[in-house]
Design an enzyme around this catalytic site. Structure first.
Site, PDB file in Angstrom:
ATOM      1  N   ASP A  11      -3.056   8.348   2.346  1.00  0.00           N
ATOM      2  CA  ASP A  11      -3.552   7.765   1.102  1.00  0.00           C
ATOM      3  C   ASP A  11      -4.070   6.367   1.408  1.00  0.00           C
ATOM      4  O   ASP A  11      -3.673   5.743   2.400  1.00  0.00           O
ATOM      5  CB  ASP A  11      -2.448   7.699   0.045  1.00  0.00           C
ATOM      6  CG  ASP A  11      -2.968   7.188  -1.298  1.00  0.00           C
ATOM      7  OD1 ASP A  11      -4.006   7.695  -1.750  1.00  0.00           O
ATOM      8  OD2 ASP A  11      -2.354   6.286  -1.897  1.00  0.00           O
ATOM      9  N   SER A  12      -4.922   5.874   0.535  1.00  0.00           N
ATOM     10  CA  SER A  12      -5.424   4.512   0.701  1.00  0.00           C
ATOM     11  C   SER A  12      -4.310   3.493   0.496  1.00  0.00           C
ATOM     12  O   SER A  12      -4.404   2.369   0.994  1.00  0.00           O
ATOM     13  CB  SER A  12      -6.561   4.248  -0.291  1.00  0.00           C
ATOM     14  OG  SER A  12      -6.100   4.410  -1.623  1.00  0.00           O
ATOM     15  N   TYR A  43      -9.441   2.039  -2.624  1.00  0.00           N
ATOM     16  CA  TYR A  43     -10.684   2.693  -2.249  1.00  0.00           C
ATOM     17  C   TYR A  43     -11.593   2.951  -3.465  1.00  0.00           C
ATOM     18  O   TYR A  43     -12.779   3.236  -3.299  1.00  0.00           O
ATOM     19  CB  TYR A  43     -10.392   4.055  -1.615  1.00  0.00           C
ATOM     20  CG  TYR A  43      -9.988   4.038  -0.151  1.00  0.00           C
ATOM     21  CD1 TYR A  43      -9.589   2.880   0.503  1.00  0.00           C
ATOM     22  CD2 TYR A  43      -9.999   5.233   0.572  1.00  0.00           C
ATOM     23  CE1 TYR A  43      -9.208   2.892   1.833  1.00  0.00           C
ATOM     24  CE2 TYR A  43      -9.624   5.258   1.915  1.00  0.00           C
ATOM     25  CZ  TYR A  43      -9.234   4.085   2.543  1.00  0.00           C
ATOM     26  OH  TYR A  43      -8.855   4.110   3.864  1.00  0.00           O
ATOM     27  N   CYS A  74      -5.081  11.654  -1.793  1.00  0.00           N
ATOM     28  CA  CYS A  74      -5.829  10.585  -2.458  1.00  0.00           C
ATOM     29  C   CYS A  74      -7.064  11.237  -3.063  1.00  0.00           C
ATOM     30  O   CYS A  74      -7.849  11.869  -2.348  1.00  0.00           O
ATOM     31  CB  CYS A  74      -6.227   9.516  -1.439  1.00  0.00           C
ATOM     32  SG  CYS A  74      -7.355   8.241  -2.055  1.00  0.00           S
ATOM     33  N   GLU A 159       0.092  -0.950  -8.557  1.00  0.00           N
ATOM     34  CA  GLU A 159       0.426  -1.437  -7.217  1.00  0.00           C
ATOM     35  C   GLU A 159       1.019  -2.856  -7.231  1.00  0.00           C
ATOM     36  O   GLU A 159       1.729  -3.237  -6.305  1.00  0.00           O
ATOM     37  CB  GLU A 159      -0.797  -1.377  -6.306  1.00  0.00           C
ATOM     38  CG  GLU A 159      -1.240   0.047  -6.007  1.00  0.00           C
ATOM     39  CD  GLU A 159      -1.880   0.210  -4.638  1.00  0.00           C
ATOM     40  OE1 GLU A 159      -2.338  -0.798  -4.091  1.00  0.00           O
ATOM     41  OE2 GLU A 159      -1.914   1.347  -4.134  1.00  0.00           O
ATOM     42  N   CYS A 193      -5.341  10.890 -10.240  1.00  0.00           N
ATOM     43  CA  CYS A 193      -5.061   9.821  -9.282  1.00  0.00           C
ATOM     44  C   CYS A 193      -3.570   9.888  -9.017  1.00  0.00           C
ATOM     45  O   CYS A 193      -2.767   9.989  -9.963  1.00  0.00           O
ATOM     46  CB  CYS A 193      -5.453   8.457  -9.840  1.00  0.00           C
ATOM     47  SG  CYS A 193      -4.949   7.070  -8.772  1.00  0.00           S
ATOM     48  N   HIS A 195      -1.522   7.751  -8.219  1.00  0.00           N
ATOM     49  CA  HIS A 195      -0.735   6.623  -8.736  1.00  0.00           C
ATOM     50  C   HIS A 195      -0.210   6.900 -10.149  1.00  0.00           C
ATOM     51  O   HIS A 195       0.842   6.376 -10.539  1.00  0.00           O
ATOM     52  CB  HIS A 195      -1.592   5.351  -8.809  1.00  0.00           C
ATOM     53  CG  HIS A 195      -1.840   4.692  -7.500  1.00  0.00           C
ATOM     54  ND1 HIS A 195      -2.645   5.237  -6.530  1.00  0.00           N
ATOM     55  CD2 HIS A 195      -1.395   3.507  -6.999  1.00  0.00           C
ATOM     56  CE1 HIS A 195      -2.695   4.414  -5.491  1.00  0.00           C
ATOM     57  NE2 HIS A 195      -1.946   3.358  -5.749  1.00  0.00           N
TER      58      HIS A 195
END
Length: 277
Positions: A11-12, A43, A74, A159, A193, A195
């Site tokens: 993943d990024s 990204y 991702c 994040e 996504c 996240h």
């Protein structure tokens, strides 16, 4: 001499750990190697060429570390890099190596969740602009109406551990209002996504009760189970010691570990790996 042949999960940043968690719950016997390209994240707003370059570089690093199979956990990398990697880059690699993404397995089942045949897709700017979900879902469920909404502020909020604070609510509600304004008949929303599962409860709180939100972790994990059953040559090439290794392209591994533990829902101890970019 590389001894372990782990399943690679890329993943990024941190989001792929939500997918890794689901995969490990369903397939705990295998060895795993997770790589987060946190030094170059996010990204989502980068160009196709940059995302492909970064993703392929990380995939090659994971191959060199012993992974015969890499999962791009991702959506942005799956949308903007996977096709080129599969159709061009892998030709110069060991023909036994494989790279898989998260968009196709999600598209294969998302139509089973909706009654109205209208769904919403929430993702990064890069994922939405690529149109990958529109294309892939149409292959499997051409009768569906699919509406998309980019949520560019959600990943930074998550994040930076700001997602559970009152200020985040405004931006959660703003993007949800925008996608629901596209059609009153949406009854299913895909969190496109990795996240977004961290704010799934908050998302649900701002949606009508009848609307289902769908995260990808379990979907991708079930797809991997099926893939390994259909490809015994790959399954047999992966070592089974139940180990987990975590790598980050950020030299502050302690910071990575704090954030990663939140996504993985378990303690994470990472190692630094250098990239040229």
């Amino acid at each position: 001499m590389v001894k372990n042949k782990p399943i690679g999960i890329f993943d990024s940043g941190y989001g792929g750990l939500t997918v890794f968690r689901s995969i490990f719950e369903q397939l705990p016997q295998y060895d795993y190697l997770y790589l987060g390209d946190t030094a170059r994240a996010p990204y989502g707003n980068r160009s196709f060429s940059a995302i492909h370059e970064y993703t392929w570089e990380c995939v090659q690093k994971m191959f060199a570390m012993g992974c015969p199979l890499v999962i791009l956990a991702c959506n942005t990398a799956s949308a903007k890099a996977l096709r080129t990697i599969q159709q061009q880059d892998l030709k110069n690699e060991d023909p036994a190596k494989r790279v898989l993404g998260v968009i196709r397995p999600t598209a294969e089942v998302i139509g089973n969740y909706t009654q109205t045949k209208e769904i919403g897709v929430l993702g990064t700017k890069g994922t939405v602009q690529s149109g990958s979900y529109l294309i892939e879902i149409d292959h499997f469920f051409p009768e569906l109406k699919v509406y998309q909404q980019a949520c560019p502020l959600w990943v930074p909020l998550i994040e930076n551990a700001e997602y559970d604070k009152p200020g985040a609510d405004y931006f959660v509600k703003e993007y949800l209002d925008q996608i629901m304004a596209q059609s009153p008949n949406i009854d299913t929303i895909l969190l496109a996504c990795t996240h977004y599962p961290l704010i799934q409860d908050k998302i649900n709180a701002y949606l009508p009760k009848h609307i289902k939100t769908v995260a990808q972790g379990d979907i991708v994990a079930k797809s991997l189970v099926d893939y390994l059953q259909r490809h015994p040559e790959m399954e047999q090439s992966i070592t089974q010691n139940g180990t987990q290794q975590f790598f980050t392209t950020t030299d502050d591994t302690a910071d990575f570990d704090v954030h990663a533990s939140m996504f993985f829902n378990a303690p994470v101890k990472s190692q630094f790996v250098s990239m040229k970019g």
